[in-house]
Design a protein around this motif. Structure first.
Motif: not given
Length: 183
Positions: A106, A138, A142-143, A177
């Motif tokens: 990730t 995933r 998530k990114c 992020w």
């Protein structure tokens, strides 16, 4: 010397001193799991490709993933899979299941996405994921990648053509992020 440094990992270009380790992982198809392509190139071809460009040129590149002890635990690549698309495809692999689940991949994807959008004119980055690959799904989610849909049987894998899922992130999409908005 690091190219990209995260909280857990460092990414850097391949060095000549890495070739024996990388080729050892390349020919160990058992470490690829159920989802990574199992094709192997001969060592002379592998060495020649490194000598030609160090696995790095204008529109494709490979970076090794280093853990906190500076050990090579995997790699991440970008390339133009479809020449007429304004896009890079991402591919990545961890070499040992013992390091899976720690967030290394990730973080590698996040670092490479930021690097590519900061330095390259491409507007789109996409991973292509096999539907049963929950870990890669995933990571994409998530990114901040958007699932665009299923591409029917474009990929020959383990003796048969299989469907893949197309995810994408555009330069203008939010990156979860990052605190600031994309430019």
């Amino acid at each position: 010397m690091a190219m990209l440094r995260g909280q857990q990992i460092t990414l850097r270009p391949v060095r000549a001193a890495d070739l024996d380790v990388l080729y050892g992982h390349h020919i160990e198809i058992a470490n690829r799991g159920d989802y990574f392509p199992v094709g192997v190139m001969g060592e002379p071809t592998f060495q020649k490709r490194f000598q030609e460009n160090g696995f790095w040129d204008r529109d494709e590149g490979m970076l090794v993933i280093l853990d906190g002890s500076e050990s090579i635990v995997g790699h991440i690549e970008f390339f133009r899979a479809v020449p007429y698309w304004d896009a890079y495809e991402l591919s990545y692999q961890l070499y040992d299941e013992a390091v899976a689940g720690r967030g290394y991949t990730t973080e590698a994807v996040q670092l490479v996405v930021d690097y590519l959008f900061d330095t390259k004119p491409r507007h789109r980055i996409h991973p292509v994921v096999l539907p049963d690959n929950g870990a890669s799904r995933r990571i994409a989610e998530k990114c901040g990648f958007t699932l665009e849909g299923t591409i029917r049987e474009p990929f020959f894998h383990r003796g048969r053509n299989v469907d893949v899922l197309m995810y994408s992130l555009l330069r203008t999409d939010p990156r979860p992020w990052r605190a600031e908005a994309p430019t």
